[in-house]
Design a protein around this motif. Structure first.
Motif, PDB file in Angstrom:
ATOM      1  N   LYS A 176      84.579  24.162  30.167  1.00 47.07           N
ATOM      2  CA  LYS A 176      84.879  25.359  30.081  1.00 47.07           C
ATOM      3  C   LYS A 176      86.023  25.882  30.741  1.00 47.07           C
ATOM      4  CE  LYS A 176      82.333  29.816  30.364  1.00 47.07           C
ATOM      5  NZ  LYS A 176      83.520  30.484  31.091  1.00 47.07           N
ATOM      6  N   ARG A 177      86.050  25.306  32.279  1.00 48.93           N
ATOM      7  CA  ARG A 177      87.035  25.498  33.064  1.00 48.93           C
ATOM      8  C   ARG A 177      88.581  25.277  32.535  1.00 48.93           C
ATOM      9  NH1 ARG A 177      89.291  22.878  37.952  1.00 48.93           N
ATOM     10  NH2 ARG A 177      90.016  24.593  39.038  1.00 48.93           N
ATOM     11  N   ARG A 178      88.521  24.083  31.969  1.00 44.60           N
ATOM     12  CA  ARG A 178      89.688  23.262  31.450  1.00 44.60           C
ATOM     13  C   ARG A 178      90.397  24.102  30.261  1.00 44.60           C
ATOM     14  NH1 ARG A 178      89.189  17.886  28.190  1.00 44.60           N
ATOM     15  NH2 ARG A 178      88.429  19.307  26.864  1.00 44.60           N
ATOM     16  N   ASN A 179      89.331  24.802  29.814  1.00 45.67           N
ATOM     17  CA  ASN A 179      89.906  25.454  28.361  1.00 45.67           C
ATOM     18  C   ASN A 179      90.377  26.793  28.747  1.00 45.67           C
ATOM     19  OD1 ASN A 179      89.026  23.317  26.616  1.00 45.67           O
ATOM     20  ND2 ASN A 179      87.023  24.364  25.925  1.00 45.67           N
ATOM     21  N   ASP A 180      89.416  27.338  29.814  1.00 46.11           N
ATOM     22  CA  ASP A 180      90.066  28.646  30.424  1.00 46.11           C
ATOM     23  C   ASP A 180      91.202  28.769  30.971  1.00 46.11           C
ATOM     24  OD1 ASP A 180      87.637  29.456  29.134  1.00 46.11           O
ATOM     25  OD2 ASP A 180      86.694  29.774  31.354  1.00 46.11           O
TER      26      ASP A 180
END
Ligand code: DP6
Length: 484
Positions: A176-180
């Motif tokens: 999620k962090r990578r996508n955000d």
């Protein structure tokens, strides 16, 4: 030379890799005179596609689909590859430690087994890691073929559902962090497998909350490796309920929450460890054997069969939590101690009310309870408190000014003949004399060798990162070091 074919793939793939940090490193290593026929933009494209292939596929696939082996590019690429692998080994290995906690308002019973949601809130004191801790090293590396875990020197089955819940949740947050943050590449090594190695400096499953420290340490370390920040107690909770409280130091409450998805069932620090420096803690190790009935199955049977547990969760704990928080905030030892003992007693009463009954306390535990009450009665005030988890070991709370005298009481009534010199571990304890009146008021016959040893400690901080890389439990090959 095949460059034109390669050049075409560059154009197709470069768009996938425009923001990758590696490009800039690689760009520096490609000699300018090597690609005179192509423009700077094209050359940048080569670097981008290399990064794409290496991160998304692997070097072997990359080489087999291009004709670059004869070029200087290949030479520089190999050099880069070996440098990068070496730096991965360093940057993707993290070691952390996490503490044991001891509940003074007990958690016993779940409303959701899978998410580990409790039927009541609880409150604990985090014990100091100088005496009791779990140490965990986590490494990721593209050469690892599967996730693996070693606990106290022995490889264990990583497919255990609770381990899988923690791994899955941390990887989900990392993705999620990578996508955000719009990272196109696997900077945190998300596609790579993990090796985990963990050791305790105290006996496992002896009623000393080893699973709490273990899962707290696992989640904290995984989060560091994968670059996950923020609230982690809800993930530790899915490893073992009490583990969520080991994510903080000092005095910690686990708020039971109401939601079905468990998002509001979190640990929260009530006060840091520095709040009550006079508080002293003694762990009396009665038996270092494994407990007969684990907490997980014990509490399942209690939820099914004990009416007393239902009454406790609904009618007793809510008010007791409020009173306990107040006592901690006010440093009111008398109230803290009395609530602690009453809650321990009620928890063990619900174990007896379980059908078939569960016995965690043994005759030594009962004698420790007697000694504490007689000691307090002698002084006409509550100077010492006990609490017991799912095992016979006692945890004693007292204040600094009574500490050495009470240790002397324990040594007098539970003398150690076999463990003499090593009976007291941890924080140093001053000598103290016991009055004849006190011995008489306690009035028990000494019981030699019934307590194996005492750990003397105090409240301590939450999980920490170990900065000294020589302390890693895994070697550079990703396997446990031989000393384990
Ligand atoms: C008696 O956290 O070990 O120590 O959630 O099933 O893993 P699971 O149980 P666990 O239970 C601890 C129970 C206790 C009381 C407490 O720590 O609050």
């Amino acid at each position: 030379m095949g460059l034109p074919r390669f050049h075409t793939s560059v154009v197709r793939c470069a768009s996938l890799a425009v923001d990758h940090w590696l490009v800039f490193d690689w760009f520096k290593l490609i000699p300018h005179d090597c690609y005179k026929p192509i423009t700077n933009d094209q050359r940048r494209g080569y670097m981008l596609v290399l990064a794409t292939f290496v991160d998304l596929y692997n070097i072997g696939y990359f080489v087999s689909t291009t004709n670059i082996k004869d070029t200087r590019l290949w030479y520089n690429f190999k050099q880069l590859w070996s440098n990068r692998t070496m730096s991965d080994d360093k940057s993707n290995m993290v070691t952390c430690t996490a503490p044991v906690n001891i509940a003074v308002i007990k958690y016993w019973g779940k409303r959701n087994e899978e998410l580990i949601l409790p039927i009541n809130s609880s409150l604990s004191v985090t014990l100091h890691q100088d005496q009791l801790k779990t140490t965990t090293t986590v490494a990721t590396n593209r050469s690892f073929e599967e996730d693996r875990i070693w606990l106290n020197g022995k490889e264990e089955d990583i497919s255990h559902p609770r381990l899988q819940s923690c791994l899955r949740e941390i990887r989900r947050l990392a993705r999620k962090r990578r996508n955000d943050t719009h990272q196109s590449f696997d900077v945190a090594g998300l596609s790579q497998k993990v090796h985990i190695c963990s050791i305790n400096n105290f006996p496992t499953a002896a009623g000393l909350a080893s699973s709490a420290a273990g899962f707290a340490c696992l989640v904290y370390t995984l989060a560091r490796v994968f670059g996950v920040e923020g609230e982690l107690s809800a993930i530790a909770r899915q490893g073992s309920g009490s583990a969520c409280r080991s994510m903080y130091g000092g005095f910690v409450q686990w708020i039971q929450g109401e939601r079905d998805d468990g998002k509001d069932s979190l640990a929260q620090q009530v006060e840091p460890e520095s709040h009550w420096p006079e508080l002293r803690i003694l762990v009396l190790v009665v038996s270092a054997d494994r407990k007969p009935i684990g907490s997980t199955s014990g509490m399942q049977t209690s939820v099914k069969t004990s009416a007393l547990l239902k009454h406790r969760a609904e009618g007793v704990v809510p008010k007791r939590m409020g009173d306990m928080i107040e006592a901690v905030c006010q440093k009111d030892f008398t109230t803290f101690a009395e609530l602690t003992m009453k809650d321990s007693n009620q928890f063990h009463a619900t174990c007896l009310d379980t059908y078939p009954p569960i016995f965690y306390l043994n005759s030594v535990s009962q004698q420790i309870i007697n000694v504490v009450h007689r000691y307090n009665r002698h002084y006409g005030e509550t100077r010492v408190a006990y609490t017991f988890d799912a095992g016979p070991n006692a945890v004693i709370f007292t204040l600094e000014q009574h500490f050495s005298e009470f240790v002397q009481v324990v040594q007098h009534f539970f003398p150690s003949e076999i463990n003499g010199g090593k009976f007291i571990k941890g924080l140093p304890v001053d000598d103290a004399n016991l009055s004849e009146g006190l011995k008489q008021d306690i009035g028990l016959e000494p019981m030699p060798d019934r307590i194996s040893y005492i750990i003397s400690t105090k409240a301590g901080p939450g999980p920490c990162v170990v900065e000294d890389h020589s302390q890693h439990l895994l070697g550079s090959d990703g396997m446990p070091k031989k000393i384990l």
